[in-house]
Scaffold this motif. Structure first.
Motif, short mmCIF file in Angstrom:
data_model
loop_
_atom_site.label_atom_id
_atom_site.label_comp_id
_atom_site.label_asym_id
_atom_site.label_seq_id
_atom_site.Cartn_x
_atom_site.Cartn_y
_atom_site.Cartn_z
N THR A 155 0.81 -1.22 0.00
CA THR A 155 0.00 0.00 0.00
C THR A 155 0.84 1.27 0.00
O THR A 155 0.30 2.36 -0.07
N ALA A 156 2.16 1.14 0.11
CA ALA A 156 3.00 2.34 0.17
C ALA A 156 4.44 2.01 -0.21
O ALA A 156 4.86 0.85 -0.12
N GLY A 157 5.15 3.06 -0.61
CA GLY A 157 6.54 2.87 -1.03
C GLY A 157 7.44 2.39 0.09
O GLY A 157 8.41 1.68 -0.14
N MET A 158 7.09 2.75 1.34
CA MET A 158 7.99 2.42 2.45
C MET A 158 7.96 0.94 2.84
O MET A 158 8.81 0.47 3.56
N GLN A 159 6.94 0.22 2.30
CA GLN A 159 6.76 -1.15 2.79
C GLN A 159 7.97 -2.04 2.53
O GLN A 159 8.37 -2.80 3.40
N TRP A 162 1.95 15.73 -1.48
CA TRP A 162 3.14 14.99 -1.02
C TRP A 162 3.08 14.83 0.50
O TRP A 162 2.83 15.80 1.21
N ASN A 163 3.32 13.62 0.92
CA ASN A 163 3.31 13.30 2.34
C ASN A 163 4.74 12.96 2.76
O ASN A 163 5.31 11.98 2.27
N ILE A 164 5.29 13.76 3.63
CA ILE A 164 6.69 13.56 4.05
C ILE A 164 6.67 13.07 5.51
O ILE A 164 6.23 13.79 6.40
N VAL A 184 13.40 8.97 7.09
CA VAL A 184 12.46 9.74 6.27
C VAL A 184 11.78 8.80 5.29
O VAL A 184 12.43 7.91 4.73
N ASP A 185 10.48 8.99 5.09
CA ASP A 185 9.70 8.17 4.16
C ASP A 185 8.71 9.10 3.51
O ASP A 185 7.93 9.75 4.21
N THR A 186 8.76 9.24 2.20
CA THR A 186 7.80 10.16 1.59
C THR A 186 6.96 9.45 0.55
O THR A 186 7.37 8.44 -0.01
N GLY A 187 5.77 9.97 0.31
CA GLY A 187 4.88 9.37 -0.67
C GLY A 187 4.14 10.46 -1.43
O GLY A 187 3.53 11.35 -0.83
N MET A 188 4.23 10.39 -2.77
CA MET A 188 3.53 11.37 -3.60
C MET A 188 2.84 10.59 -4.73
O MET A 188 3.51 9.92 -5.52
N1 GLY Z 1 4.47 6.31 3.47
C1 GLY Z 1 3.99 7.58 3.16
C2 GLY Z 1 2.81 7.60 2.26
O1 GLY Z 1 2.51 6.59 1.66
O2 GLY Z 1 2.16 8.58 2.12
#
Ligand code: GLY
Length: 584
Positions: free
Chosen positions: A38-42, A187-189, A219-223
């Motif tokens: 569900t997210a890049g950080m996974q 963008w979510n930082i 740091v983990d960001t998602g855009m």
């Molecule tokens: N992990 C940050 C985001 O998905 O917005």
């Protein structure tokens, strides 16, 4: 800017600032506590917690990626202007390489200099749950000339954890205006300063588990690429971007805009899920795929027999994305589609045959077709033509609710598009989608009660329950707090019953006979002469659980998917309260 250029520019921007570019991981995550990525950080969870060494694996403490993501939380909203299931997430990550100052400077630089977009405002964490207000981020934004900095709470600007535990922390978010003048979160930082040993639900519900500080903050960001493309391309919705717009030319004019968007979203999601190895089934991620495929099949059917909609759009989707995602495999996608369609069309066709026999189609008939053949209301209405003239959705939903009705005293029912579809005092659902979720939670509640009795003994008796689309809340008699290992044992039993995929059935019996089956029921309650006994298992005698109940329940426990107990607390003398949620 073309979406392909946005992906490229994003990765180049971060590569030239010392980030290793990492490929998107599969939509099937290696984290067993979540069904889909569900997210890049996974794929990077283990680097935040120092279980793995980023320097060794990537040659850098900083990475950037464009990640395939799939979220089911908004699946029923798809069809409006902004919700999607599958999307692409641009992200930069640092595991001890840099923190707030650089993260905000990079984001500001990319949005204002590379994308040439003005930032309307940003948000920061206002402080709660023992975490301080993020004044540091405010002053970094101010130093970059961004003065509109708004404070938000834990629901909006605190990320994670994903799955059953993980890194998490306060976020700062960038908002820009789209062509319609709406402010869009772009963008979510995230500043991963903490580790939480539980789920997000537990964190938000104030469980006793505490946030632990990570030894090295990250740091983990998602855009979301779709939203950024919408703003960069100056178009009013994500469906007008180059990621979607040419697909719409293929869609039949007999279906409306909402249906077109659902088709575009679901077809894209199905192509990616199948290419990553998900196969339609009644369980877990297979169930998600089946659901979106079947919805597409119904649309295709509605568009007309000759319309081979999916076969005409899947090649366009694969063509559009193959350069960025070479794993997309058209032959496999079409093969899986054909198999699922053949399977589903069998019942769909039986239902249609039945429909053709009926001289008139009223609510009762439409409900029977739905119950026995899975024929959706829309199809019955449409194919029924003149014979279904008097059939309305409200009437159909009334009939639906009538059949799901629980005959318990005090049950309250409200109907219609604006009221509740089903409100028995125990279950609440405002539409068919919610009804599907509360139905799964309702069966979960039966299994939970039996699991509690297995672990804690027969002192446990139901004292009340309340089921919404978010969770089941179950009150029961028991004289003390449950121990963590007891909670775990109950949870394990539930998930074991789910994994066994046991059938759920009912028998309607005279009330005395029903009582002799050993089924659980409320002693205080008045029952009609005949009652339904719902049981989970192959037969009433061998059943894992049996209870007096009016339904609705799932047909097989596998439909429930993984279950988690998120809270156990007192709710009065000698009474405990448990909240449990579905993880998918
Ligand atoms: N992990 C940050 C985001 O998905 O917005």
């Amino acid at each position: 800017m073309h979406s392909g250029d946005i992906r490229k520019q994003f990765l180049e921007f971060f590569a030239s600032r010392g980030h290793a570019v990492v490929r998107s991981s599969s939509l099937i995550p290696d984290d067993p506590s979540v069904l889909l990525t569900t997210a890049g950080m996974q794929q990077f969870k283990k680097y935040y917690t120092s279980e793995a060494d980023a320097h060794k694996d990537f040659g850098s403490l900083n990475t950037a990626s464009v990640q395939k993501s799939f979220r089911t939380s908004d699946i029923d909203e798809v069809g409006d202007e902004s919700h999607l299931t599958f999307f692409e997430m641009l992200g930069n990550f640092s595991f001890g390489g840099y923190f707030k100052k650089e993260a905000i400077q990079y984001a500001h630089g990319f949005i204002t200099s590379v994308m040439n977009l003005p930032i309307s405002y940003v948000t920061i964490f206002g402080g709660s749950h023992g975490v301080q207000k993020d004044e540091e981020s405010r002053s970094i934004w101010n130093s970059l000339g961004v003065s509109d900095v708004r404070e938000e709470g834990i629901d909006d600007v605190f990320w994670g954890p994903t799955g059953s535990s993980g890194p998490c922390g306060p976020t700062t978010e960038i908002y820009c205006r789209n062509a319609k003048g709406q402010y869009i979160e772009v963008w979510n930082i995230v500043f991963n300063e903490f580790f939480y040993p539980g789920s997000r639900e537990e964190l938000l519900s104030g469980s006793e588990k505490k946030l632990e500080r990570l030894s090295t903050p990250g740091v983990d960001t998602g855009m979301g690429l779709e939203r950024l493309a919408m703003i960069a391309q100056g178009v009013p919705t994500i469906f007008d971007t180059d990621l979607f717009n040419d697909l719409f030319d293929q869609f039949p004019s007999t279906l409306g805009e909402r249906e077109h968007r659902i088709i575009a979203d679901h077809a894209r999601g199905a192509c990616f899920l199948i290419s990553d190895g998900v196969r339609p089934s009644n369980k877990d991620r297979g169930y998600i795929l089946r659901k979106i495929l079947r919805r597409l099949i119904v649309f295709e059917h509605r568009a007309g027999e000759a319309m081979n909609l999916f076969h005409s759009i899947a090649p366009l989707i694969v063509g559009k994305y193959r350069e960025a995602y070479p794993e997309l495999h058209l032959d496999t996608i079409l093969l899986e589609w054909d198999k699922e369609k053949a399977k589903f069309l069998k019942t769909l066709t039986l239902g249609l045959k039945e429909l053709q026999k009926l001289p008139t189609i009223n609510e009762k008939a439409a409900f029977r077709l739905y119950e026995s053949y899975g024929l959706p209301y829309e199809i019955t209405k449409e194919i029924g033509g003149e014979r279904a003239q008097s059939l309305t959705r409200v009437g159909f939903e009334k009939e639906f609710a009538h059949h799901q009705e629980v005959s318990r005293a005090g049950a309250e029912k409200k109907f219609g598009g604006h009221g509740l579809l089903l409100d028995t005092g125990e279950l609440k659902a405002k539409d068919a989608a919610e009804l599907a979720v509360v139905t799964r939670l309702h069966t979960t509640t039966h299994i939970l009660q039996q699991a509690l009795r297995s672990v804690l003994g027969t002192e446990v008796a139901q004292a009340g329950s309340d089921i919404t689309a978010e969770r089941t809340r179950f009150d029961f008699t028991f004289h003390r707090k449950m121990m963590p290992d007891e909670i775990k044992a109950v949870e394990d039993i539930i998930n074991d019953v789910v994994r066994k995929d046991l059938p759920v059935s009912f028998l309607e019996l005279p009330v005395e006979e029903a009582q002799r089956t050993g089924a659980l029921y409320f002693f205080k309650e008045k029952y009609p002469d005949r009652v339904k006994v719902y049981y989970v298992g192959e037969s009433l005698d061998s059943a894992f659980s049996k209870e007096f109940c009016g339904g609705p329940h799932v047909a097989h426990t596998g439909e429930i998917g993984p279950v988690k107990i998120v809270k156990e607390e007192s709710c009065g003398a000698g009474t405990r309260r448990i909240r449990a949620v579905l993880l998918q």
